[in-house]
Write a protein that holds these residues in place. Structure first.
Motif, short mmCIF file in Angstrom:
data_model
loop_
_atom_site.label_atom_id
_atom_site.label_comp_id
_atom_site.label_asym_id
_atom_site.label_seq_id
_atom_site.Cartn_x
_atom_site.Cartn_y
_atom_site.Cartn_z
N ASN A 9 0.79 -1.20 0.08
CA ASN A 9 0.01 0.01 0.14
C ASN A 9 0.78 1.34 0.04
OD1 ASN A 9 -2.45 -1.65 0.17
ND2 ASN A 9 -1.85 -1.91 2.29
N LEU A 10 2.19 1.34 -0.89
CA LEU A 10 2.82 2.52 -0.82
C LEU A 10 2.48 3.03 -2.10
CD1 LEU A 10 6.12 0.72 0.23
CD2 LEU A 10 4.46 1.98 1.59
N THR A 11 1.20 3.75 -2.29
CA THR A 11 0.81 4.58 -3.55
C THR A 11 1.87 5.38 -3.92
OG1 THR A 11 -1.35 3.97 -2.77
CG2 THR A 11 -1.01 5.86 -4.48
N GLY A 12 2.24 5.66 -5.12
CA GLY A 12 3.12 6.67 -5.40
C GLY A 12 4.68 6.29 -5.21
N ALA A 44 4.17 0.05 -9.76
CA ALA A 44 2.67 0.10 -10.17
C ALA A 44 1.89 -0.48 -9.19
CB ALA A 44 2.51 -0.68 -11.33
N GLY A 45 2.26 -1.45 -8.47
CA GLY A 45 1.50 -2.08 -7.37
C GLY A 45 1.63 -1.61 -5.92
N GLY A 46 2.83 -0.61 -5.76
CA GLY A 46 2.81 0.15 -4.56
C GLY A 46 3.23 -0.85 -3.22
N ARG A 47 4.45 -1.56 -3.83
CA ARG A 47 4.84 -2.86 -2.90
C ARG A 47 6.45 -2.49 -3.01
NH1 ARG A 47 0.60 -6.73 -5.17
NH2 ARG A 47 2.08 -6.51 -7.08
N VAL A 48 7.11 -2.78 -1.80
CA VAL A 48 8.71 -3.09 -1.87
C VAL A 48 8.98 -4.41 -1.11
CG1 VAL A 48 10.84 -2.16 -1.01
CG2 VAL A 48 8.99 -0.49 -2.02
N PHE A 49 10.01 -5.04 -1.81
CA PHE A 49 10.45 -6.47 -1.35
C PHE A 49 11.70 -6.40 -0.82
CE2 PHE A 49 7.17 -6.91 -4.31
CZ PHE A 49 6.25 -7.77 -3.78
N CYS A 50 12.27 -6.75 0.49
CA CYS A 50 13.51 -6.71 1.01
C CYS A 50 13.96 -7.99 1.42
CB CYS A 50 13.49 -5.82 2.28
SG CYS A 50 12.88 -3.85 1.95
#
Length: 82
Positions: A9-12, A44-50
């Protein structure tokens, strides 16, 4: 242990901003016995993976909290493939 933490849910969200946050993680990770290895950004999906090696998911989250305040929504233990 190896974990994949997921921020949703990281819009933008922009890759450049995540790169800056990652550098902040790297600057303090040793204090927590953590090694942030790699990250991926889905703008585009508002996601980050670490991908992180850490003694616990809590230790990995503590680095994010101190470095920039962006805590993951999920942290999954993973096994590295070959």
């Amino acid at each position: 242990m190896l974990f994949m933490d997921v921020h949703e849910n990281l819009t933008g969200v922009k890759a450049a901003d995540v790169a800056e946050a990652h550098q902040k993680d790297l600057a303090i990770q040793d204090q927590y016995g953590v090694d942030y290895r790699q990250y991926w950004v889905d703008e585009a999906g508002g996601r980050v993976f670490c991908l992180v090696e850490a003694p616990s998911a809590e230790a990995a989250a503590a680095v994010h909290k101190e470095a920039h305040g962006l805590l993951p929504d999920h942290a999954y233990p993973v096994t590295e493939g070959v």
